[in-house]
Design a protein around this motif. Structure first.
Motif, PDB file in Angstrom:
ATOM      1  N   MET A   1       1.008  -1.345   0.112  1.00  0.00           N
ATOM      2  CA  MET A   1       0.146   0.011  -0.100  1.00  0.00           C
ATOM      3  C   MET A   1       0.918   1.284  -0.194  1.00  0.00           C
ATOM      4  N   LEU A   2       0.444   2.278  -0.556  1.00  0.00           N
ATOM      5  CA  LEU A   2       1.235   3.631  -0.969  1.00  0.00           C
ATOM      6  C   LEU A   2       0.256   4.571  -0.133  1.00  0.00           C
ATOM      7  N   LYS A   3       0.611   5.426   0.650  1.00  0.00           N
ATOM      8  CA  LYS A   3      -0.181   6.376   1.451  1.00  0.00           C
ATOM      9  C   LYS A   3       0.392   7.751   0.956  1.00  0.00           C
ATOM     10  N   GLU A   4      -0.626   8.715   0.662  1.00  0.00           N
ATOM     11  CA  GLU A   4      -0.221   9.897   0.412  1.00  0.00           C
ATOM     12  C   GLU A   4      -1.336  10.880   1.381  1.00  0.00           C
ATOM     13  N   HIS A   5      -0.916  12.002   1.899  1.00  0.00           N
ATOM     14  CA  HIS A   5      -1.824  12.792   2.776  1.00  0.00           C
ATOM     15  C   HIS A   5      -1.808  14.212   2.166  1.00  0.00           C
ATOM     16  N   PHE A   6      -3.226  14.803   2.378  1.00  0.00           N
ATOM     17  CA  PHE A   6      -3.529  15.849   1.636  1.00  0.00           C
ATOM     18  C   PHE A   6      -4.192  16.994   2.501  1.00  0.00           C
ATOM     19  N   LYS A   7      -3.873  17.974   2.617  1.00  0.00           N
ATOM     20  CA  LYS A   7      -4.688  19.185   3.386  1.00  0.00           C
ATOM     21  C   LYS A   7      -5.919  19.550   2.610  1.00  0.00           C
ATOM     22  N   VAL A   8      -6.893  19.373   3.144  1.00  0.00           N
ATOM     23  CA  VAL A   8      -8.216  19.958   2.123  1.00  0.00           C
ATOM     24  C   VAL A   8      -8.099  21.524   2.249  1.00  0.00           C
ATOM     25  N   ARG A   9      -7.859  21.980   0.971  1.00  0.00           N
ATOM     26  CA  ARG A   9      -8.001  23.341   0.859  1.00  0.00           C
ATOM     27  C   ARG A   9      -9.410  23.968   1.016  1.00  0.00           C
ATOM     28  N   PHE A  10      -9.285  25.343   1.384  1.00  0.00           N
ATOM     29  CA  PHE A  10     -10.710  26.192   1.287  1.00  0.00           C
ATOM     30  C   PHE A  10     -11.320  26.024  -0.222  1.00  0.00           C
ATOM     31  N   CYS A  11     -10.263  26.230  -1.174  1.00  0.00           N
ATOM     32  CA  CYS A  11     -10.799  26.500  -2.346  1.00  0.00           C
ATOM     33  C   CYS A  11     -11.258  24.982  -3.206  1.00  0.00           C
ATOM     34  N   GLU A  12     -11.119  23.950  -2.487  1.00  0.00           N
ATOM     35  CA  GLU A  12     -11.679  22.748  -2.931  1.00  0.00           C
ATOM     36  C   GLU A  12     -13.053  22.227  -2.280  1.00  0.00           C
ATOM     37  N   THR A  13     -13.452  23.226  -1.538  1.00  0.00           N
ATOM     38  CA  THR A  13     -14.927  22.918  -0.808  1.00  0.00           C
ATOM     39  C   THR A  13     -15.817  23.800  -1.648  1.00  0.00           C
ATOM     40  N   ASP A  14     -17.355  23.277  -1.362  1.00  0.00           N
ATOM     41  CA  ASP A  14     -18.323  24.149  -1.723  1.00  0.00           C
ATOM     42  C   ASP A  14     -19.210  24.821  -0.675  1.00  0.00           C
ATOM     43  N   GLY A  15     -20.279  25.396  -0.916  1.00  0.00           N
ATOM     44  CA  GLY A  15     -20.686  26.223   0.134  1.00  0.00           C
ATOM     45  C   GLY A  15     -21.361  25.430   1.166  1.00  0.00           C
ATOM     46  N   LEU A  16     -21.207  24.074   1.290  1.00  0.00           N
ATOM     47  CA  LEU A  16     -21.775  23.240   2.282  1.00  0.00           C
ATOM     48  C   LEU A  16     -20.424  22.767   3.212  1.00  0.00           C
ATOM     49  N   ALA A  17     -19.388  23.250   2.864  1.00  0.00           N
ATOM     50  CA  ALA A  17     -18.271  23.126   3.437  1.00  0.00           C
ATOM     51  C   ALA A  17     -17.640  21.652   3.233  1.00  0.00           C
ATOM     52  N   HIS A  18     -18.100  20.856   2.142  1.00  0.00           N
ATOM     53  CA  HIS A  18     -17.560  19.691   1.903  1.00  0.00           C
ATOM     54  C   HIS A  18     -16.828  19.607   0.510  1.00  0.00           C
ATOM     55  N   PHE A  64     -14.870  16.805   4.454  1.00  0.00           N
ATOM     56  CA  PHE A  64     -15.143  18.254   4.739  1.00  0.00           C
ATOM     57  C   PHE A  64     -13.929  18.721   4.724  1.00  0.00           C
ATOM     58  N   TYR A  65     -13.826  20.364   4.843  1.00  0.00           N
ATOM     59  CA  TYR A  65     -12.886  21.100   4.940  1.00  0.00           C
ATOM     60  C   TYR A  65     -12.388  21.062   6.202  1.00  0.00           C
ATOM     61  N   GLY A  66     -11.015  21.563   6.290  1.00  0.00           N
ATOM     62  CA  GLY A  66     -10.356  21.606   7.833  1.00  0.00           C
ATOM     63  C   GLY A  66      -9.985  20.353   8.373  1.00  0.00           C
ATOM     64  N   GLN A  67     -10.157  19.301   7.696  1.00  0.00           N
ATOM     65  CA  GLN A  67      -9.668  18.022   8.277  1.00  0.00           C
ATOM     66  C   GLN A  67      -8.851  17.309   7.126  1.00  0.00           C
ATOM     67  N   ASP A  68      -7.588  16.956   7.500  1.00  0.00           N
ATOM     68  CA  ASP A  68      -6.816  16.173   6.500  1.00  0.00           C
ATOM     69  C   ASP A  68      -7.443  14.985   5.960  1.00  0.00           C
ATOM     70  N   VAL A  69      -6.971  14.444   4.706  1.00  0.00           N
ATOM     71  CA  VAL A  69      -7.152  13.243   4.249  1.00  0.00           C
ATOM     72  C   VAL A  69      -6.060  12.373   3.931  1.00  0.00           C
ATOM     73  N   GLU A  70      -6.057  11.343   3.836  1.00  0.00           N
ATOM     74  CA  GLU A  70      -5.146  10.201   3.324  1.00  0.00           C
ATOM     75  C   GLU A  70      -5.752   9.472   2.124  1.00  0.00           C
ATOM     76  N   GLN A  87      -8.013   2.855  -5.292  1.00  0.00           N
ATOM     77  CA  GLN A  87      -7.670   3.855  -4.003  1.00  0.00           C
ATOM     78  C   GLN A  87      -8.780   4.168  -3.319  1.00  0.00           C
ATOM     79  N   GLU A  88      -8.396   4.763  -1.945  1.00  0.00           N
ATOM     80  CA  GLU A  88      -9.385   4.861  -0.990  1.00  0.00           C
ATOM     81  C   GLU A  88      -9.009   6.449  -0.352  1.00  0.00           C
ATOM     82  N   VAL A  89     -10.006   7.218  -0.208  1.00  0.00           N
ATOM     83  CA  VAL A  89      -9.787   8.459   0.578  1.00  0.00           C
ATOM     84  C   VAL A  89     -10.447   8.231   1.986  1.00  0.00           C
ATOM     85  N   TRP A  90      -9.371   8.332   3.084  1.00  0.00           N
ATOM     86  CA  TRP A  90      -9.836   8.408   4.322  1.00  0.00           C
ATOM     87  C   TRP A  90      -9.878   9.776   5.056  1.00  0.00           C
TER      88      TRP A  90
END
Length: 131
Positions: A1-18, A64-70, A87-90
């Motif tokens: 398994m390979l893992k990458e972490h991403f910080k959810v950026r504000f510009c990646e969210t919609d009006g519902l904050a997801h 959701f915005y404000g919480q990192d993903v893997e 691939q999976e997003v966690w």
């Protein structure tokens, strides 16, 4: 398994904050970089060996915005010239989405698929998952 972490950026969210549904495809491609390097270690675009044949994304939970993903990446199938990346997003210890991408080892000069070398198949097998 390979893992990458991403910080959810504000510009990646919609009006519902997801996270917008289009963002996951970008995360999945970025997380496939270690796999790309198996084929071309320096990511040489002048000698790029892969083409994208298909991809599918399933959305299981909101992200959701404000919480990192893997993003977790696995090899789920290896053929003669093509292979599948599962691939999976966690987020917060919950699986939120899955993706399945088919990549083809491709000769751009001849415009046809070419066999994956045994050396690369061995590298791919080290990340294999049985679905």
């Amino acid at each position: 398994m390979l893992k990458e972490h991403f910080k959810v950026r504000f510009c990646e969210t919609d009006g519902l904050a997801h996270v917008s549904n289009t963002v996951l495809v970008q995360w999945f491609e970025s997380a496939r970089e270690p796999i790309f390097r198996m084929f071309t270690p320096k990511l040489d675009l002048n000698n790029w060996p892969l083409i994208l044949a298909s991809y599918k994304v399933d959305f299981l939970k909101q992200i959701f915005y404000g919480q990192d993903v893997e993003v977790r990446s696995f090899i789920s199938r290896i053929g003669n010239s093509a292979f599948d990346v599962y691939q999976e997003v966690w987020q917060n210890q919950q699986k939120c989405a899955t993706g399945l991408t088919t990549l083809v080892n491709f000769d751009y000069e001849l415009q046809k698929a070419k066999p994956i070398s045994d050396e690369i198949k061995t590298l791919l097998l080290s990340h294999q998952i049985n679905l």
